[in-house]
Structures are given as C-alpha cells and as structure tokens.
Design a protein around this motif. Structure first.
Motif, PDB file in Angstrom:
ATOM      1  N   LYS A 340      -3.329  16.259 -34.849  1.00 19.26           N
ATOM      2  CA  LYS A 340      -3.208  17.655 -35.264  1.00 19.26           C
ATOM      3  C   LYS A 340      -4.168  17.927 -36.399  1.00 19.26           C
ATOM      4  N   ILE A 341      -5.083  18.950 -36.359  1.00 22.65           N
ATOM      5  CA  ILE A 341      -5.866  19.607 -37.426  1.00 22.65           C
ATOM      6  C   ILE A 341      -5.545  20.952 -37.478  1.00 22.65           C
ATOM      7  N   ARG A 342      -6.114  21.572 -38.530  1.00 15.54           N
ATOM      8  CA  ARG A 342      -5.668  22.861 -38.898  1.00 15.54           C
ATOM      9  C   ARG A 342      -5.502  24.278 -37.818  1.00 15.54           C
ATOM     10  N   SER A 343      -6.706  24.195 -36.902  1.00 13.88           N
ATOM     11  CA  SER A 343      -6.707  25.159 -35.981  1.00 13.88           C
ATOM     12  C   SER A 343      -6.487  24.805 -34.384  1.00 13.88           C
ATOM     13  N   SER A 344      -6.169  23.378 -34.365  1.00 10.59           N
ATOM     14  CA  SER A 344      -6.057  22.930 -32.936  1.00 10.59           C
ATOM     15  C   SER A 344      -5.466  21.498 -32.927  1.00 10.59           C
ATOM     16  N   HIS A 345      -5.656  20.824 -31.962  1.00  6.62           N
ATOM     17  CA  HIS A 345      -5.402  19.423 -31.799  1.00  6.62           C
ATOM     18  C   HIS A 345      -6.335  18.677 -31.078  1.00  6.62           C
ATOM     19  N   TYR A 346      -6.816  17.629 -31.534  1.00  5.96           N
ATOM     20  CA  TYR A 346      -7.966  16.833 -30.841  1.00  5.96           C
ATOM     21  C   TYR A 346      -7.288  15.916 -29.865  1.00  5.96           C
ATOM     22  N   VAL A 347      -7.714  15.737 -28.816  1.00  8.23           N
ATOM     23  CA  VAL A 347      -7.145  14.694 -27.803  1.00  8.23           C
ATOM     24  C   VAL A 347      -8.432  13.742 -27.657  1.00  8.23           C
ATOM     25  N   ILE A 348      -8.215  12.533 -28.181  1.00  4.33           N
ATOM     26  CA  ILE A 348      -9.175  11.227 -28.409  1.00  4.33           C
ATOM     27  C   ILE A 348      -8.827  10.474 -27.282  1.00  4.33           C
ATOM     28  N   ASP A 349      -9.817  10.071 -26.470  1.00  4.21           N
ATOM     29  CA  ASP A 349      -9.510   8.903 -25.425  1.00  4.21           C
ATOM     30  C   ASP A 349     -10.423   7.867 -25.765  1.00  4.21           C
ATOM     31  N   THR A 350      -9.689   6.735 -26.238  1.00  7.05           N
ATOM     32  CA  THR A 350     -10.629   5.760 -26.899  1.00  7.05           C
ATOM     33  C   THR A 350     -11.251   4.886 -25.611  1.00  7.05           C
ATOM     34  N   ASP A 351     -10.567   4.906 -24.413  1.00  8.42           N
ATOM     35  CA  ASP A 351     -11.317   4.110 -23.434  1.00  8.42           C
ATOM     36  C   ASP A 351     -12.407   5.058 -23.013  1.00  8.42           C
ATOM     37  N   ALA A 352     -12.226   6.399 -22.478  1.00 10.10           N
ATOM     38  CA  ALA A 352     -13.307   6.993 -21.913  1.00 10.10           C
ATOM     39  C   ALA A 352     -14.351   7.548 -22.953  1.00 10.10           C
ATOM     40  N   GLN A 353     -13.948   7.316 -24.195  1.00 15.07           N
ATOM     41  CA  GLN A 353     -14.754   7.566 -25.455  1.00 15.07           C
ATOM     42  C   GLN A 353     -15.032   9.080 -25.321  1.00 15.07           C
ATOM     43  N   THR A 354     -14.085   9.703 -25.081  1.00 17.24           N
ATOM     44  CA  THR A 354     -14.398  11.369 -25.298  1.00 17.24           C
ATOM     45  C   THR A 354     -13.478  11.970 -26.171  1.00 17.24           C
ATOM     46  N   TYR A 355     -13.603  13.219 -26.423  1.00 17.71           N
ATOM     47  CA  TYR A 355     -12.613  13.993 -27.471  1.00 17.71           C
ATOM     48  C   TYR A 355     -12.591  15.648 -26.799  1.00 17.71           C
ATOM     49  N   GLY A 356     -11.539  15.969 -26.796  1.00 16.68           N
ATOM     50  CA  GLY A 356     -11.338  17.395 -26.140  1.00 16.68           C
ATOM     51  C   GLY A 356     -10.557  18.066 -27.229  1.00 16.68           C
ATOM     52  N   MET A 357     -10.057  19.587 -26.874  1.00 17.26           N
ATOM     53  CA  MET A 357      -9.313  20.187 -27.813  1.00 17.26           C
ATOM     54  C   MET A 357      -8.356  20.906 -27.136  1.00 17.26           C
ATOM     55  N   ILE A 358      -7.260  21.060 -27.715  1.00 18.33           N
ATOM     56  CA  ILE A 358      -5.918  21.976 -27.432  1.00 18.33           C
ATOM     57  C   ILE A 358      -5.820  22.941 -28.328  1.00 18.33           C
TER      58      ILE A 358
END
Length: 403
Positions: A340-358
C-alpha cells in the motif's frame, strides 16, 4: 556469465539467492525442531546492509506491467465501515450507525455475496464500554472492548461459522491502564494477541507476552515472552505466526522479526531477521519463505535496512525494496506482494521482476484506499471512503481482487 545489472543484481542473481534462502529455511526448521520451547537460542546477527548489490530497487530495476490481480466484486457500504480480512471469505467489520448517540456495532462482510451482517450490537461489558477493535477467522470472532474513562479493557471471543456466532462470548484477557489494549489477529479458530505494559503505567519494567487461544481451549497458551514491547502487530500467513519481539536485550534495542510454526501446534521458531540497532519496524509478515516488512522512518547509520520503505527478503539478503512510505501490512500470494502507498497499491512480482498498480476509486484520494487483507490470501480486499459530487464523504467502496 555476468550476474550483475546496472545496480548490482539481475533476476538470475536474485533466484540464486532465493535457492540459498530455501536451503537456509530448511536448516532453520531442523535446528528449531531440536529446541524444546521458544527460547531465543537462534537469535540472528543484526543485518546492517551497506552493500548496494544486496538491495533491489523494484521501482527502478523491475519492468512496469499490468497488475496480476483481477477485480471480482465491488460493493457500496455505509459510511464509517472498517474492514479487517485475515483468512477465508469473511471479513470482520466495525460499523458506525447513522445516529451519533449510538455505539458502533460489530459484524462480518461476506467476500462472496457482499452481505454485511451484524453479530454484536452492544458491548458485552455494558454501556460504559465501547468497541475498540475486531477480527474474524474462519472459526472464531474476536473483539476488544474498552472503558475509555479508566482505560480498562477486555478481549472477548466467540466461535463462528457461516456468518453466525455459535457460542457465548469467552473472556480471553483483560487489563487496566497499566496495560495497552492488545494488538491481536484471528485465523482459523485461533486468536493471537500481544499483551504489553503501557509506556505511562506502573508496569513499564515488565515483559510483554504473545498468547494464543483456540476455540475449545480452557486457557490461553503463552507463546513468546519479549523483554520489551513488541514492535508490530501479530500476523499469521501460510500457517506461520510473525511477531517482532525485542532480542539481544543486553546489547541494545534490537527487534527480531520472528516466524513461528503455527500449523503443527509447536510454535517452533523457523526463521528470524534481526534489524540494526534502534530500527523499529512498522509492519512484518512472513510470506513465501521471506519476511515482508515495512520501515516507517529513516534511521541514519543503520545501513539500507534503516531506510524508509518496504523490504522483501531474509537474513543474508538480497532484499527487494519499494522506496515509498509504507501505510499497511503487505499482502499477496506466491511471489506477488501487494504494498500500500498513498494513492494506490503496488503489485510486485519478484519472480517475473515486474510491478503493477491497483488504483484507488474515484473521489477517494483524500481518505485513502486501504487493504483489509494481510499476508498470503486468495482474495485481496481493499476499502475506501468515497466523496459525493459535492466533495463530502458519502459511502465506503469495498473491492475484492482474485490473486
């Protein structure tokens, strides 16, 4: 073959570290199995990380991608509803009635139907008490009542099934102003709580304790004693209880994030990560053989683990790092971690080495979109206070994402 990327670490290097971590976890389980009790025999070394190659800045080194989470349901709930989801398909709910003269009520929200059910309409201890906190597991419903004029409190629980309380309340613990109202959680049919002396009371020199009680037990079990206050709320994920007691007390103020085996009932220590001296964690949970933990402030002279942000890793490193101010306990599933961050949520995939947003719902930025879920979960729930067209708080939007 080259292992290092622009900031010291590539995906292959992190996977090598993950394999070593798995082997170390197996060794830790074996060692803990030889120790009868919860003594701190396995206290680790403080992790002062000064090597930049041990820190993977996810927002710098990972690729941006769509969040690996599917929105499965959205519901509009009454203004003032607070939600707490620890396991299964029921979320504990604290609801504020429309009348300002009425006390809150406690209940549950179904994550499959969206039905909001009232379970406890008034405090068991009477009109001088108010509801303070609530949690729900698949088989138990627990809540905290406080008399704010004296700061006297009582922790209560009832067995729970299919949206209904199935027993009379049981008093698990109580305390005066000398003891803080406990931080607690409920998973399955068990309640876990931490009893700590108040900073301003007459018991400041006494130890803190983590207790467990399951439906049908006569008495609570004393799981762990800390020679000082615990730093974080107890969290249970994948059958592992994470607590953060004081460790190495004769050397300074050290907090050791500690993973205990709940699944087999032994509460044996299976892993631990000791932070640098003076560093106070904000949240910690053990997921996928790693500690996912948050540091709320920056500590000078403490190495990288003294920086503000959220970290994913274990003793020896490396650590995936999300360099944003933390706001809640991490959640997720497998190698996906939701932060959780202020305006959204990061989705961090440590296997795929990606990050997305909710992203948060429209007109909710001022009040924030907060996770109700914690640790490993199949269903990730968030809720937000939403303003109407006139800019006034109007309702709560609850959303459920399938992971």
């Amino acid at each position: 073959m080259k292992l290092f990327g622009k900031d010291g670490l590539t995906r292959r290097r992190f996977l090598i570290g993950g394999a070593a971590a798995t082997a170390a976890t197996a060794a830790a389980v074996s060692l803990a199995g030889c120790n009868d009790g919860n003594e701190n025999d396995n206290t680790g070394e403080p992790q002062v990380i000064d090597d930049d190659s041990q820190i993977i800045d996810a927002l710098d080194e990972y690729a941006s991608a769509d969040a690996a989470a599917t929105l499965s349901a959205t519901w509009t709930l009454p203004l003032g509803t607070l939600l707490y989801h620890t396991d299964g398909v029921w979320s504990a709910a604290m609801m504020a009635p429309e009348s300002a003269t009425s006390i809150n009520t406690l209940g549950v929200l179904s994550l499959t139907s969206g039905n909001l059910i009232t379970l406890v309409s008034s405090p068991v201890r009477g009109r001088t008490y108010d509801f303070h906190d609530v949690r729900c597991g698949n088989g138990v419903f627990a809540w905290l009542e406080v008399e704010y004029s004296t700061l006297t409190w009582v922790l209560l629980a009832s067995s729970f099934a299919d949206g209904t309380l199935t027993s009379d309340p049981v008093e698990l613990d109580s305390g005066s102003a000398d003891w803080d109202p406990p931080m607690f959680t409920a998973v399955g049919s068990t309640v876990f709580w931490q009893k700590m002396p108040s900073l301003s009371g007459d018991r400041t020199s006494e130890a803190s304790h983590c207790y467990a009680w399951a439906v049908g037990d006569d008495d609570p079990r004393d799981v762990w004693e800390s020679p000082g206050r615990f730093a974080t709320q107890p969290r249970v994920s994948d059958g592992i209880l994470t607590i953060t007691p004081r460790v190495r007390a004769d050397e300074g103020t050290y907090y050791g994030m500690t993973a205990l085996n709940v699944g087999d009932g032994t509460y044996k220590q299976i892993d631990q990560l000791v932070l640098p001296v003076g560093v106070h964690p904000f949240e910690a949970v053990y997921m996928n053989s790693n500690f996912a933990f948050a540091i709320e402030a920056s500590y000078s002279g403490s190495g990288s683990l003294g920086n503000m942000g959220t970290f994913i890793g274990r003793e020896g490193g490396p650590y995936v790092y999300i360099s944003r101010e933390p706001a809640a306990c991490p959640a997720g599933k497998g190698t996906r971690y939701i932060v959780k961050i202020r305006s959204s949520h990061y989705v961090i995939d440590t296997d795929a080495q990606t990050y997305g947003m909710i992203a948060c719902p429209d007109r909710s930025l001022d009040y924030g979109d907060y996770p109700a879920s914690e640790g490993t979960c199949d269903l990730f729930m968030v809720y937000a206070t939403v303003k109407n067209d006139q800019g006034m708080p109007d309702s709560v939007t609850a959303r459920v994402f399938a992971l």
